[in-house]
Motif scaffolding. Structure first.
Motif, short mmCIF file in Angstrom:
data_model
loop_
_atom_site.label_atom_id
_atom_site.label_comp_id
_atom_site.label_asym_id
_atom_site.label_seq_id
_atom_site.Cartn_x
_atom_site.Cartn_y
_atom_site.Cartn_z
N PHE A 111 0.87 -1.17 0.00
CA PHE A 111 0.00 0.00 0.00
C PHE A 111 0.91 1.23 0.00
O PHE A 111 1.87 1.27 0.77
CB PHE A 111 -0.87 0.01 1.26
N GLU A 112 0.60 2.23 -0.84
CA GLU A 112 1.53 3.36 -0.91
C GLU A 112 1.67 4.03 0.45
O GLU A 112 2.72 4.59 0.76
CB GLU A 112 1.10 4.35 -2.00
N GLU A 113 0.64 3.92 1.27
CA GLU A 113 0.70 4.51 2.62
C GLU A 113 1.80 3.86 3.46
O GLU A 113 2.22 4.40 4.48
CB GLU A 113 -0.63 4.33 3.35
N LEU A 114 2.22 2.67 3.04
CA LEU A 114 3.18 1.92 3.87
C LEU A 114 4.58 1.88 3.25
O LEU A 114 5.43 1.11 3.70
CB LEU A 114 2.70 0.48 4.07
N ALA A 115 4.80 2.72 2.25
CA ALA A 115 6.10 2.68 1.56
C ALA A 115 7.25 2.80 2.57
O ALA A 115 8.30 2.17 2.41
CB ALA A 115 6.17 3.78 0.51
N ASP A 337 -13.77 -6.27 -3.40
CA ASP A 337 -13.28 -4.90 -3.63
C ASP A 337 -13.59 -4.02 -2.42
O ASP A 337 -12.77 -3.19 -2.02
CB ASP A 337 -13.96 -4.26 -4.86
N ALA A 338 -14.78 -4.19 -1.86
CA ALA A 338 -15.19 -3.34 -0.73
C ALA A 338 -14.27 -3.57 0.47
O ALA A 338 -13.90 -2.62 1.17
CB ALA A 338 -16.64 -3.63 -0.35
N ILE A 339 -13.86 -4.82 0.69
CA ILE A 339 -12.94 -5.08 1.82
C ILE A 339 -11.59 -4.44 1.55
O ILE A 339 -11.01 -3.78 2.41
CB ILE A 339 -12.77 -6.60 2.05
N GLU A 340 -11.09 -4.59 0.33
CA GLU A 340 -9.78 -4.02 0.02
C GLU A 340 -9.81 -2.49 0.13
O GLU A 340 -8.87 -1.87 0.66
CB GLU A 340 -9.32 -4.48 -1.37
N ALA A 341 -10.91 -1.90 -0.30
CA ALA A 341 -11.03 -0.43 -0.19
C ALA A 341 -11.11 -0.01 1.28
O ALA A 341 -10.57 1.04 1.66
CB ALA A 341 -12.28 0.04 -0.95
N ALA A 342 -11.76 -0.82 2.10
CA ALA A 342 -11.88 -0.48 3.52
C ALA A 342 -10.51 -0.53 4.20
O ALA A 342 -10.19 0.30 5.04
CB ALA A 342 -12.86 -1.43 4.21
N VAL A 343 -9.70 -1.52 3.82
CA VAL A 343 -8.34 -1.60 4.39
C VAL A 343 -7.54 -0.37 3.97
O VAL A 343 -6.82 0.24 4.76
CB VAL A 343 -7.63 -2.90 3.94
N LYS A 344 -7.71 0.01 2.72
CA LYS A 344 -6.99 1.19 2.21
C LYS A 344 -7.43 2.44 2.98
O LYS A 344 -6.59 3.25 3.40
CB LYS A 344 -7.23 1.33 0.70
N ALA A 345 -8.72 2.57 3.20
CA ALA A 345 -9.24 3.75 3.93
C ALA A 345 -8.67 3.77 5.35
O ALA A 345 -8.29 4.82 5.87
CB ALA A 345 -10.76 3.70 3.95
N PHE A 346 -8.62 2.62 5.96
CA PHE A 346 -8.06 2.49 7.32
C PHE A 346 -6.63 3.02 7.36
O PHE A 346 -6.25 3.81 8.22
CB PHE A 346 -8.13 1.00 7.69
N LEU A 347 -5.82 2.62 6.36
CA LEU A 347 -4.42 3.07 6.32
C LEU A 347 -4.33 4.55 5.96
O LEU A 347 -3.56 5.31 6.56
CB LEU A 347 -3.63 2.24 5.30
N GLU A 348 -5.13 4.97 4.99
CA GLU A 348 -5.12 6.38 4.56
C GLU A 348 -5.43 7.32 5.71
O GLU A 348 -4.93 8.43 5.78
CB GLU A 348 -6.19 6.61 3.49
N ASN A 349 -6.29 6.84 6.60
CA ASN A 349 -6.66 7.69 7.73
C ASN A 349 -5.66 7.62 8.88
O ASN A 349 -5.92 8.14 9.96
CB ASN A 349 -8.07 7.34 8.20
N GLY A 350 -4.54 6.95 8.62
CA GLY A 350 -3.43 7.00 9.57
C GLY A 350 -3.47 5.96 10.67
O GLY A 350 -2.67 6.02 11.60
#
Ligand code: IPM
Ligand code: MG
Length: 377
Positions: A111-115, A337-350
Motif C-alpha cells: 500500500f503506498e501509505e506503507l512505503a 473490492d469493498a474489503i480491500e477499499a476499507a483496508v486502504k481507507a483504514f491506512l489512509e486515515n493514519g
C-alpha cells in the motif's frame, strides 16, 4: 445467498485475527445482503490439547463440505517437542493434502501509505510492488518420504535410508540420521505451471520459474515441464531463475517479477522474504486452491505466540484473506473490492497496528483495527 464457511482459527494470534476477519465479513453480509454461516472447528495445538489429534476427522469433514475455509495460524512453543505427526503444523499440512489444495497464491503488494515500512530504498519500490507468488503446496519435500533412524555398524533398518547409505561417501559413521525426500511428478508440476501461466495472463504476462536446476534432478524436471507448457502460452514471457539468485533479486529489484512459480519449500521461504519487503508480514493474505472454486484462505504469517492475546496482532492479512475468499471461492468480487477499499481507507486515515506503526500514525490494537475496517465497508 447463504454461504457456509468452515473456520479453523488455530493457535496463537490465529483466533484473534480470524475474529476480525469474521467481523468484516459480517459487515459485508449486511451491506450486500448475504449470510455467512460459520462452522468453527478445532485445528492445530488447540485441537491436539483437546483431542490428542492436531487435525481431527471432524475438522477435515467440515472443511470438505464447506464452500470455503478460513484458516488462522497454528503452532507454538508449547507443542515443539511433539513428534512430527502430532505437531500443530499437521493441521494445515493435512488440510492442504486432504482437500487437494495444490495451488497457493500469495500476492505481494505494498500500500503506498506503507512505503516507509518497507526496508527497501524508495527508488526500487517507487512504482509500488505487485508480485504474485504461486507456490506448489501439496508436493515436494514437505510430503515426500521422511524418517529418522540410527546407524549401527554402518547399517540402518529403514529401507529408504539403507539404499541411501550405500551412496554416501565417505561412508557415514554410526549415530542418528534423518531424511526428507524432494519428489515431484510431471502431473504435479504441470498443474501448478498451468495455474501460474493462467494467472500471468490476467496480470502482466510474465512468469519467473524459480528452481535449483544446477543441482537438483527434481528442478531439472520442473524446468523442462515449464518450457513445454510455455508453448501453450507464447504470449507470456517465461524466465528461469535459481532460487539463491531469486532471493537476492527480490531485494535488489522486486519489480522485475510479475508471477513467480516455484516448489513448496522455495515458495515458503521466498514468500516470507517478499512479505517483509511489502512492509510487514502482518499484511499479506493467501489462497490455497483446489481444481474448481474451492479454497482455504489464510494469512501468510504464523501464530506469533510472543504477541498472542495481547491485542497487538495485525488483522489485515486475515481480513484480506477473507477478501480473497469472496473473490475466488464465492465469486463475490464487488464485495472483495469493498474489503480491500476499507483496508486502504483504514491506512489512509493514519491507523496502524504496532507492526507498522510510525510517529505520526494512530496506534490501534487488533480489535479496534477490525472494527475500524468493518466501519469503512
Ligand atoms: C506457511 C507456513 C507453513 C508452511 C507451516 C506452518 C507448516 O510456514 O504457510 O507458509 O511451511 O507451509
Ligand atoms: Mg511459511
Amino acid at each position: 445467498m447463504k454461504y457456509n464457511i468452515a473456520v479453523v482459527a488455530g493457535d496463537g494470534i490465529g483466533p484473534e485475527v480470524t475474529e476480525e476477519a469474521i467481523r468484516v465479513l459480517d459487515r459485508v453480509g449486511e451491506r450486500f445482503g448475504h449470510t455467512f454461516l460459520y462452522d468453527r472447528k478445532l485445528g492445530g495445538g488447540a485441537a491436539y490439547d483437546e483431542t490428542g489429534d492436531p487435525l481431527p476427522a471432524s475438522t477435515i469433514e467440515a472443511c470438505g463440505r464447506s464452500d470455503a475455509v478460513l484458516f488462522g495460524a497454528v503452532g507454538g512453543p508449547k507443542w515443539e517437542k511433539l513428534p512430527g505427526r502430532l505437531r500443530p503444523e499437521q493441521a494445515v499440512l493435512g488440510l492442504r493434502k486432504e482437500l487437494g489444495l495444490y495451488a497457493n497464491l500469495r500476492p505481494v503488494f505494498l500500500f503506498e501509505e506503507l512505503a516507509d515500512a518497507s526496508p527497501l530504498k524508495h527508488e526500487s519500490i517507487e512504482a509500488g510492488l505487485d508480485i504474485l507468488v504461486v507456490r506448489e503446496l501439496t508436493g515436494g519435500i514437505y510430503f515426500g518420504p521422511k524418517g529418522t533412524d540410527t546407524i549401527e555398524d554402518g547399517r540402518v533398518s529403514d529401507p529408504v535410508l539403507a539404499s541411501c547409505i550405500d551412496a554416501l561417501s565417505p561412508p557415514p559413521g554410526d549415530g542418528r540420521i534423518a531424511y526428507d525426500v524432494e519428489v515431484y511428478t510431471e502431473r504435479e508440476i504441470r498443474r501448478i505451471g498451468v495455474a501460474a501461466f493462467a494467472a500471468a495472463r490476467k496480470r502482466r504476462n510474465g512468469v519467473v520459474s524459480v528452481d535449483k536446476a544446477n543441482v537438483l534432478e527434481s528442478s531439472r524436471l520442473w524446468r523442462g515441464i515449464m518450457e513445454e507448457l510455455h508453448e501453450d502460452y507464447p504470449d507470456v514471457k517465461l524466465e528461469h531463475m535459481y532460487v539463491d539468485n531469486a532471493a537476492m533479486q527480490l531485494i535488489r529489484d522486486p519489480n522485475q517479477f510479475d508471477v513467480i512459480v516455484t516448489n513448496n519449500i522455495f515458495g515458503d521461504i521466498l514468500s516470507d522474504e517478499s512479505a517483509r519487503i511489502a512492509g510487514s508480514i502482518g499484511m499479506l493474505p493467501s489462497a490455497s486452491l483446489a481444481d474448481g472454486d474451492f479454497g482455504l484462505y489464510e494469512p501468510i504469517h504464523g501464530s506469533a505466540p510472543d504477541i498472542a492475546g495481547k491485542d497487538r496482532a495485525n488483522p489485515v492479512a486475515s481480513i484480506l484473506s477473507a477478501a480473497m475468499m469472496l473473490r475466488y471461492s464465492l465469486s463475490l468480487s464487488k464485495e472483495a473490492d469493498a474489503i480491500e477499499a476499507a483496508v486502504k481507507a483504514f491506512l489512509e486515515n493514519g491507523f496502524r497496528t504496532p507492526d507498522i506503526c510510525v510517529d505520526w500514525s494512530v496506534r490501534v490494537g487488533t480489535r479496534e483495527a477490525g472494527e475500524l475496517i468493518a466501519n469503512y465497508i
